[in-house]
Enzyme design. Structure first.
Site, PDB file in Angstrom:
ATOM      1  N   ASP A 130      14.701   9.810 -19.105  1.00 13.49           N
ATOM      2  CA  ASP A 130      14.486  11.114 -18.457  1.00 13.49           C
ATOM      3  C   ASP A 130      15.294  11.254 -17.168  1.00 13.49           C
ATOM      4  O   ASP A 130      14.900  11.960 -16.256  1.00 13.49           O
ATOM      5  CB  ASP A 130      12.999  11.323 -18.173  1.00 13.49           C
ATOM      6  CG  ASP A 130      12.452  10.299 -17.204  1.00 13.49           C
ATOM      7  OD1 ASP A 130      13.128   9.282 -16.957  1.00 13.49           O
ATOM      8  OD2 ASP A 130      11.346  10.519 -16.682  1.00 13.49           O
ATOM      9  N   LYS A 147       6.964   2.898  -6.311  1.00 15.88           N
ATOM     10  CA  LYS A 147       6.168   3.981  -5.729  1.00 15.88           C
ATOM     11  C   LYS A 147       5.409   3.554  -4.464  1.00 15.88           C
ATOM     12  O   LYS A 147       4.176   3.528  -4.437  1.00 15.88           O
ATOM     13  CB  LYS A 147       5.199   4.543  -6.765  1.00 15.88           C
ATOM     14  CG  LYS A 147       5.886   4.824  -8.103  1.00 15.88           C
ATOM     15  CD  LYS A 147       5.606   6.179  -8.666  1.00 15.88           C
ATOM     16  CE  LYS A 147       6.592   6.558  -9.747  1.00 15.88           C
ATOM     17  NZ  LYS A 147       6.437   5.938 -11.039  1.00 15.88           N
ATOM     18  N   ASP A 184      16.364  12.530 -11.648  1.00 11.95           N
ATOM     19  CA  ASP A 184      15.265  12.394 -12.597  1.00 11.95           C
ATOM     20  C   ASP A 184      15.063  13.799 -13.192  1.00 11.95           C
ATOM     21  O   ASP A 184      15.417  14.786 -12.557  1.00 11.95           O
ATOM     22  CB  ASP A 184      14.028  11.948 -11.809  1.00 11.95           C
ATOM     23  CG  ASP A 184      12.804  11.778 -12.683  1.00 11.95           C
ATOM     24  OD1 ASP A 184      12.528  10.649 -13.082  1.00 11.95           O
ATOM     25  OD2 ASP A 184      12.110  12.782 -12.966  1.00 11.95           O
TER      26      ASP A 184
HETATM   27  N1  GDD Z   1       9.072   3.418 -25.144  1.00 16.49           N
HETATM   28  C1  GDD Z   1       8.375   3.656 -24.043  1.00 16.49           C
HETATM   29  N2  GDD Z   1       7.066   3.227 -23.978  1.00 16.49           N
HETATM   30  N3  GDD Z   1       8.939   4.347 -23.027  1.00 16.49           N
HETATM   31  C2  GDD Z   1       8.205   4.574 -21.921  1.00 16.49           C
HETATM   32  C3  GDD Z   1       6.863   4.147 -21.789  1.00 16.49           C
HETATM   33  C4  GDD Z   1       6.262   3.434 -22.896  1.00 16.49           C
HETATM   34  O1  GDD Z   1       5.087   3.026 -22.886  1.00 16.49           O
HETATM   35  N4  GDD Z   1       6.402   4.546 -20.569  1.00 16.49           N
HETATM   36  C5  GDD Z   1       7.426   5.188 -19.970  1.00 16.49           C
HETATM   37  N5  GDD Z   1       8.506   5.227 -20.785  1.00 16.49           N
HETATM   38  C6  GDD Z   1       9.830   5.824 -20.527  1.00 16.49           C
HETATM   39  C7  GDD Z   1       9.739   7.258 -20.064  1.00 16.49           C
HETATM   40  O2  GDD Z   1       9.847   8.149 -21.172  1.00 16.49           O
HETATM   41  C8  GDD Z   1      10.936   7.373 -19.145  1.00 16.49           C
HETATM   42  O3  GDD Z   1      12.125   7.689 -19.843  1.00 16.49           O
HETATM   43  C9  GDD Z   1      11.077   5.981 -18.561  1.00 16.49           C
HETATM   44  O4  GDD Z   1      10.383   5.100 -19.457  1.00 16.49           O
HETATM   45  C10 GDD Z   1      10.485   5.841 -17.150  1.00 16.49           C
HETATM   46  O5  GDD Z   1       9.116   6.193 -17.188  1.00 16.49           O
HETATM   47  P1  GDD Z   1       8.507   7.357 -16.255  1.00 16.49           P
HETATM   48  O6  GDD Z   1       7.064   7.473 -16.592  1.00 16.49           O
HETATM   49  O7  GDD Z   1       9.335   8.581 -16.351  1.00 16.49           O
HETATM   50  O8  GDD Z   1       8.630   6.670 -14.845  1.00 16.49           O
HETATM   51  P2  GDD Z   1       8.871   7.366 -13.426  1.00 16.49           P
HETATM   52  O9  GDD Z   1       9.807   8.512 -13.530  1.00 16.49           O
HETATM   53  O10 GDD Z   1       7.555   7.617 -12.808  1.00 16.49           O
HETATM   54  O11 GDD Z   1       9.622   6.169 -12.635  1.00 16.49           O
HETATM   55  C11 GDD Z   1      10.698   5.468 -13.218  1.00 16.49           C
HETATM   56  O12 GDD Z   1      11.922   6.168 -13.050  1.00 16.49           O
HETATM   57  C12 GDD Z   1      12.366   6.297 -11.670  1.00 16.49           C
HETATM   58  C13 GDD Z   1      13.717   7.027 -11.706  1.00 16.49           C
HETATM   59  O13 GDD Z   1      13.572   8.277 -12.254  1.00 16.49           O
HETATM   60  C14 GDD Z   1      10.791   4.068 -12.599  1.00 16.49           C
HETATM   61  O14 GDD Z   1      11.735   3.322 -13.333  1.00 16.49           O
HETATM   62  C15 GDD Z   1      11.202   4.145 -11.122  1.00 16.49           C
HETATM   63  O15 GDD Z   1      11.372   2.845 -10.590  1.00 16.49           O
HETATM   64  C16 GDD Z   1      12.515   4.932 -11.000  1.00 16.49           C
HETATM   65  O16 GDD Z   1      12.877   5.077  -9.619  1.00 16.49           O
HETATM   66 MG    MG Z   2      10.598   9.618 -15.007  1.00 16.42          MG
END
Ligand code: GDD
Ligand code: MG
Length: 336
Positions: free
Chosen positions: A104, A154, A212
């Site tokens: 994403d 976070k 993001d």
């Molecule tokens: N296959 C799979 N299974 N994918 C997952 C799962 C899961 O259980 N949980 C989350 N994801 C995927 C999401 O679809 C997304 O593409 C990615 O892993 C990151 O998860 P998010 O839930 O979107 O995390 P975030 O946006 O709160 O934080 C993450 O992204 C930030 C940058 O945008 C973290 O990686 C942060 O450290 C980072 O800064």
């Molecule tokens: Mg995300």
């Protein structure tokens, strides 16, 4: 080399648009979001592995019919395993040094340059990092030169060790799998990175753009960034003769537009916009907007209809939803 895309999140922050479609297939500039990650991949990537849970069938069917120019394997997690568990679950598909991307996030990373950086450092992993004004909602790194000294996912407001965040762009050696337990949910960011820091993780800074796209606000930033990078345009079969357009905008096929549209607006195919105002928003396919309506900083799902004089701000309107004339919606989530 394999590229693993972790794309299995529920997309709760984009509901109701993600009730009926996986986050990876939410349109961004009128293309499933995940496709933006595959633009400009180097030849070194010969296989893309998409790790999903929620919406597996839709993602699998999409990649069966889409030609993305390289072998694509969509792997289903029996249940959501978290970002680390998702990687562990595709271990059998990975043959050597591999890249992993959050599904994403959109950016202009040069994966070949990133790979050269990774090889030069010779660490178990390299993380792309990007500076942001408010790092609280991200993973944040503290650096010692190009080595990551600390990784905090976070951090509480005001306690981030720097303004450099985890960009969700990784290159790993296969040894990373030794640090992820199988068969349970594992967070790469909360459990694995703090341990890998001790082994040695390198931070890669790069240029271009990064955003993001997983929340309403960040989705709109990602859209603006992509439009600003020259991806706007108006389809030849759309009629905008009576519209007032503030560039950049992207107008899909067979639209009829009369109102004030832009900047940073994307219209899907077959939209009908009356003498209304639309700014900093995305309207998916076949949305109609009646005269005197106003849409700002919002996402409007496919087939939705916005009634005359309605005002929609900072909101997500689900597919097919009818917003009544003169409604006032601010920070709303409306599903059909
Ligand atoms: N296959 C799979 N299974 N994918 C997952 C799962 C899961 O259980 N949980 C989350 N994801 C995927 C999401 O679809 C997304 O593409 C990615 O892993 C990151 O998860 P998010 O839930 O979107 O995390 P975030 O946006 O709160 O934080 C993450 O992204 C930030 C940058 O945008 C973290 O990686 C942060 O450290 C980072 O800064
Ligand atoms: Mg995300």
């Amino acid at each position: 080399m394999e590229l693993v895309i972790v794309a299995g999140g529920l997309g709760t922050r984009l509901r109701p648009l993600t009730f009926h479609r996986p986050k990876a297939l939410v349109p961004l500039l009128n293309r499933p979001q995940v496709l933006h990650l595959l633009d400009g991949l180097p030849d070194a990537v010969d296989r893309v592995i998409v790790a999903v849970n929620y919406g597996y069938e839709a993602v699998r069917d999409f990649f069966r019919s889409a030609d993305v120019g390289r072998e694509t394997v969509v792997v289903k997690e029996p249940e959501p395993l978290g970002t680390g568990g998702a990687l562990k679950n595709v271990e059998g598909h990975v043959r050597g040094t591999f890249a992993a991307f959050n599904g994403d996030v959109i950016d202009a990373i040069d994966l070949e340059a990133f790979l050269r950086f990774h090889r030069r450092h010779g660490r178990i992993g390299s993380l792309g990092v990007w500076p942001v004004p408010d790092p609280a909602g991200f993973g944040v790194v503290e650096l010692d030169g190009e080595r990551i000294r600390r990784f905090v996912e976070k951090p509480p407001k005001g306690q981030a060790p720097s303004d450099l965040v985890n960009a969700g762009r990784y290159i790993f050696e296969p040894e990373v799998f030794h640090f992820i337990e199988s068969g349970r949910e594992v967070s790469l960011e909360r459990e694995v990175f703090p341990r890998l820091v001790v082994e040695g993780l390198a931070a890669y800074r790069y240029e271009g753009y990064w955003s993001d796209a997983g929340t309403l606000t960040t989705y709109l930033v990602a859209q603006a960034v992509l439009l600003d990078s020259g991806r706007g345009g108006i389809a030849g079969d759309s009629d905008t003769a009576r519209a007032s357009i503030a560039d950049p905008v992207l107008v899909g096929s067979a639209c009829l537009v009369e109102g004030a549209v832009g900047p940073h607006v994307v219209l899907g195919d077959g939209c009908r916009i009356g003498r209304a105002t639309v700014a900093e928003s995305a309207l998916f396919d076949h949305v109609s907007v009646d005269d005197k309506a106003e849409i700002r900083s919002s996402l409007v799902g496919a087939g939705a209809a916005i009634g005359e004089g309605a005002r929609v701000v900072d909101s997500i309107i689900g597919d097919g939803v009818q917003v009544p004339p003169h409604a006032r919606l601010a920070d709303a989530r409306m599903k059909g």
